[in-house]
Design a protein around this motif. Sequence first.
Motif, mmCIF file in Angstrom:
data_model
loop_
_atom_site.group_PDB
_atom_site.id
_atom_site.type_symbol
_atom_site.label_atom_id
_atom_site.label_comp_id
_atom_site.label_asym_id
_atom_site.label_seq_id
_atom_site.Cartn_x
_atom_site.Cartn_y
_atom_site.Cartn_z
ATOM 1 N N LEU A 177 0.821 -1.208 0.000
ATOM 2 C CA LEU A 177 0.000 0.000 0.000
ATOM 3 C C LEU A 177 0.855 1.257 0.000
ATOM 4 O O LEU A 177 0.337 2.365 -0.170
ATOM 5 N N LEU A 178 2.167 1.087 0.190
ATOM 6 C CA LEU A 178 3.090 2.221 0.153
ATOM 7 C C LEU A 178 3.788 2.238 -1.209
ATOM 8 O O LEU A 178 4.668 1.418 -1.465
ATOM 9 N N PRO A 179 3.413 3.144 -2.099
ATOM 10 C CA PRO A 179 4.075 3.214 -3.413
ATOM 11 C C PRO A 179 5.483 3.776 -3.264
ATOM 12 O O PRO A 179 5.665 4.966 -2.982
ATOM 13 N N CYS A 180 6.489 2.925 -3.420
ATOM 14 C CA CYS A 180 7.853 3.369 -3.176
ATOM 15 C C CYS A 180 8.841 2.453 -3.883
ATOM 16 O O CYS A 180 8.469 1.421 -4.443
ATOM 17 N N LEU A 181 10.109 2.846 -3.835
ATOM 18 C CA LEU A 181 11.220 2.051 -4.321
ATOM 19 C C LEU A 181 12.128 1.721 -3.148
ATOM 20 O O LEU A 181 12.359 2.567 -2.281
ATOM 21 N N LEU A 203 12.724 5.068 -1.150
ATOM 22 C CA LEU A 203 12.418 6.338 -1.802
ATOM 23 C C LEU A 203 10.929 6.433 -2.087
ATOM 24 O O LEU A 203 10.296 5.444 -2.485
ATOM 25 N N SER A 204 10.397 7.607 -1.916
ATOM 26 C CA SER A 204 9.008 7.869 -2.281
ATOM 27 C C SER A 204 8.775 7.540 -3.745
ATOM 28 O O SER A 204 9.676 7.659 -4.588
ATOM 29 N N LEU A 209 15.499 7.766 -9.159
ATOM 30 C CA LEU A 209 16.840 7.296 -8.851
ATOM 31 C C LEU A 209 17.617 7.181 -10.157
ATOM 32 O O LEU A 209 17.122 6.608 -11.130
ATOM 33 N N SER A 210 18.825 7.722 -10.186
ATOM 34 C CA SER A 210 19.664 7.630 -11.382
ATOM 35 C C SER A 210 21.001 6.996 -11.016
ATOM 36 O O SER A 210 21.600 7.327 -9.988
ATOM 37 N N LEU A 211 21.433 6.074 -11.854
ATOM 38 C CA LEU A 211 22.720 5.406 -11.683
ATOM 39 C C LEU A 211 23.574 5.694 -12.904
ATOM 40 O O LEU A 211 23.179 5.389 -14.033
ATOM 41 N N LYS A 212 24.731 6.299 -12.692
ATOM 42 C CA LYS A 212 25.653 6.580 -13.781
ATOM 43 C C LYS A 212 26.860 5.653 -13.650
ATOM 44 O O LYS A 212 27.608 5.715 -12.672
ATOM 45 N N VAL A 213 27.019 4.778 -14.621
ATOM 46 C CA VAL A 213 28.107 3.797 -14.591
ATOM 47 C C VAL A 213 29.407 4.480 -15.001
ATOM 48 O O VAL A 213 29.511 5.040 -16.092
ATOM 49 N N VAL A 214 30.379 4.457 -14.113
ATOM 50 C CA VAL A 214 31.685 5.048 -14.416
ATOM 51 C C VAL A 214 32.383 4.173 -15.451
ATOM 52 O O VAL A 214 32.542 2.961 -15.262
ATOM 53 N N GLN A 215 32.791 4.781 -16.557
ATOM 54 C CA GLN A 215 33.322 4.025 -17.689
ATOM 55 C C GLN A 215 34.789 3.649 -17.456
ATOM 56 O O GLN A 215 35.718 4.375 -17.801
ATOM 57 N N THR A 216 34.968 2.482 -16.844
ATOM 58 C CA THR A 216 36.317 1.981 -16.561
ATOM 59 C C THR A 216 36.524 0.609 -17.181
ATOM 60 O O THR A 216 37.238 -0.229 -16.636
ATOM 61 N N GLY A 217 35.869 0.358 -18.300
ATOM 62 C CA GLY A 217 35.985 -0.936 -18.951
ATOM 63 C C GLY A 217 34.954 -1.942 -18.502
ATOM 64 O O GLY A 217 34.909 -3.062 -19.003
ATOM 65 N N ASN A 218 34.115 -1.546 -17.547
ATOM 66 C CA ASN A 218 33.082 -2.440 -17.033
ATOM 67 C C ASN A 218 31.708 -1.846 -17.330
ATOM 68 O O ASN A 218 30.840 -1.760 -16.468
ATOM 69 N N ASP A 219 31.543 -1.392 -18.577
ATOM 70 C CA ASP A 219 30.309 -0.706 -18.956
ATOM 71 C C ASP A 219 29.324 -1.641 -19.655
ATOM 72 O O ASP A 219 28.450 -1.211 -20.387
#
Length: 266
Positions: A177-181, A203-204, A209-219
């Motif tokens: 009943l709680l809309p959240c992540l 999180l409400s 939520l944003s995830l930015k993958v740091v490009q170190t060869g593991n992208d």
Amino acid sequence: MSERKNIYLYYNNREELEHKLTHLINTAKKYDFTVVDHVMDANIIISVGSDGTFLQAVRKSGFRQDCLYVGVSTKDRLGMYCDFHIDDVTEMIEAMKLDKIEVRKYPVIQVNINQQGSFYCLNEFSIRSGIIKTFVMDVYIDDISFETFRGDGMLIATPTGSTAYNKSVNGAIVDPLLPCLQVSELASLNNNQYRTLGSSFILSGHRKLSLKVVQTGNDYPTMGMDNEALSIRHVEKIDIQLSDRIIKTVKLKDNSFWEKVKRIFL
């Protein structure tokens, strides 16, 4: 429920279920339901199998908003999404016919990868390193920098998904009943250079939520949407939020979410 008469059956192995599916179909017809051959012709979609089958039924049918989903278990016990058992189909059909059921609404995660298209998840979205090496992601909440994560990956779950993979990584079980992540870390590395919250956080449903993958060869991470894998190269940014979509399921009036939690875990 009286205006919903077209049923589509979703299952994985007909041969193993032949006899019981025939009984289900005959019982549905006895109560004036029509079993259709195409999912888009249905306003009731019944998955026959396990919770995993239910997740596949929702995904394969396109997370439809104009129908009801029903989970029928073929296992020894009922699941989180399966309110009925294949050996008690008469009870299910009678309940649907006589309006002895209630409609339950479940939130859905919307995932946008590299701003090139959206995907949906009913349980969870997961992202993990695709090689035997930790990877780094910058974490943003509503486009505001929150932390820099280094580790095996992250898991983002809906309230209904909180009882699945999320629970196994010590996340909290959340009332649907709680809309959240709920965001949970997978083997985070904490030292003088990398510092994360170190616990799951919620999180409400209005936040992004944003995830930015740091490009170190593991992208080229491994990403999971419920019980399916997603393969995309050169992942740079992932935006995750609750969708406007709601999955409608049916339940017996005496079978709440917390009664199911008690039945399965306690």
